[in-house]
Write an enzyme that holds these catalytic residues in place. Sequence first.
Site, mmCIF file in Angstrom:
data_model
loop_
_atom_site.group_PDB
_atom_site.id
_atom_site.type_symbol
_atom_site.label_atom_id
_atom_site.label_comp_id
_atom_site.label_asym_id
_atom_site.label_seq_id
_atom_site.Cartn_x
_atom_site.Cartn_y
_atom_site.Cartn_z
ATOM 1 C CB CYS A 142 -0.887 -0.026 1.402
ATOM 2 S SG CYS A 142 -1.785 1.641 1.696
HETATM 3 N N1 GSH Z 1 -6.587 7.859 3.053
HETATM 4 C C1 GSH Z 1 -5.921 6.638 3.534
HETATM 5 C C2 GSH Z 1 -6.186 5.678 2.427
HETATM 6 C C3 GSH Z 1 -5.771 4.152 2.877
HETATM 7 C C4 GSH Z 1 -5.947 3.184 1.851
HETATM 8 O O1 GSH Z 1 -7.170 3.471 0.926
HETATM 9 N N2 GSH Z 1 -5.405 2.073 1.983
HETATM 10 C C5 GSH Z 1 -5.812 0.894 1.141
HETATM 11 C C6 GSH Z 1 -4.873 0.032 0.671
HETATM 12 S S1 GSH Z 1 -3.594 0.774 -0.324
HETATM 13 C C7 GSH Z 1 -6.477 -0.086 1.960
HETATM 14 O O2 GSH Z 1 -6.551 -0.454 3.072
HETATM 15 N N3 GSH Z 1 -7.646 -0.624 1.396
HETATM 16 C C8 GSH Z 1 -8.593 -1.741 1.865
HETATM 17 C C9 GSH Z 1 -9.947 -1.838 0.967
HETATM 18 O O3 GSH Z 1 -10.265 -1.050 0.119
HETATM 19 O O4 GSH Z 1 -10.730 -2.656 1.489
HETATM 20 C C10 GSH Z 1 -4.543 6.840 3.954
HETATM 21 O O5 GSH Z 1 -3.809 7.528 3.208
HETATM 22 O O6 GSH Z 1 -4.280 6.652 5.001
#
Ligand code: GSH
Length: 327
Positions: free
Chosen positions: A51
Amino acid sequence: MSTKLPGSSLQQASADGRFHRQDSAFRDVIKNGSRFEPERGRYHLIVADACPWAHRVLLVRHLKKMDTVPDLLPVTVVDSFLGPEGWCVGSRQVDCPFVPGTGNHIPGHEDKMFLREFYLAADPSYEKRPTVPVIWDNKLGTIVNNESSEIIRFLDTAFDEFLPEDVRGITYYPEDLRAQIDDFHSWVYPHINNGVYRAGFATTSEAYEEAVFPLFEALERADKLIGDKPYVFDDRLTEADIRLYTTIVRFDPVYHGHFKCNIQQIRGGRYPHLHRWLRTLYWTVPGFKETTNFASIKAHYYGSHKQINPTSIVPVGPIPPIEPLDN
Ligand SMILES: N[C@@H](CCC(=O)N[C@@H](CS)C(=O)NCC(=O)O)C(=O)O
């Protein structure tokens, strides 16, 4: 072993075909005098190596040498596969290419298998997607913050009293550059960091093209801005470099193919300054190479997003995933 590949609940686009990133729910700060005092043995960082948002936090943790202080901010890395039940912290075998994480070693919570269990412990009514990165507070049994842009800001100073002398006071958001850094983020975030997702998760050509053309214009702009300087702001490494790096290092291996961001690659000559800047960070600045896990990055995106890549086959290229410095 069954050949059936796990499904995915990763339909990320809304009805209009566009991807809209959800707002982060936990927005507290670790600082003296707050509910979340800086302490050793209290906080845990949960990340996915794949990520780019979590990668920002891993970088700041490494640059500030937090990894050298026992119990300051131990890291739990989830498995690279993001399936229907969300991120798995428990290291589970799945029938598709994947890179296991560290397993869950958070004291008192070792039985938790999925990241969502931490979210529900923090807020039983939590209904959004559980995302990484997360700072978990083992004292109050809650999440301090799950927004990377805020986490890297408070980690800049929060634990300075525990850190080696040479990194105390080092900040990646220095007062005199704040306005310029904010201005940089104002176009890099929507068009590059989030732009690759807006292109990749789009479900109509219109939404895809709306993201992909501005993305390549922004790459051109970043290339010109960096020019012959070592970092975005001359010889000063700032969060501008950190936040741009975590997207650019994933570009050729994943975003170019998987997210259809294929007008150009970063390598190949179109972005000579950006390409040199990327390789300089990766090959010469301690922390960048160590926190970049190409195997996990590729396995996650190609293996998890079955709505984009139904076979989950992970392409072998580009070889190498990043070119040498002297190319
Ligand atoms: N705004 C958040 C975004 C974090 C994010 O979207 N992480 C993704 C991975 S790249 C996630 O955990 N996605 C899980 C999902 O969509 O189920 C940050 O910058 O911390």
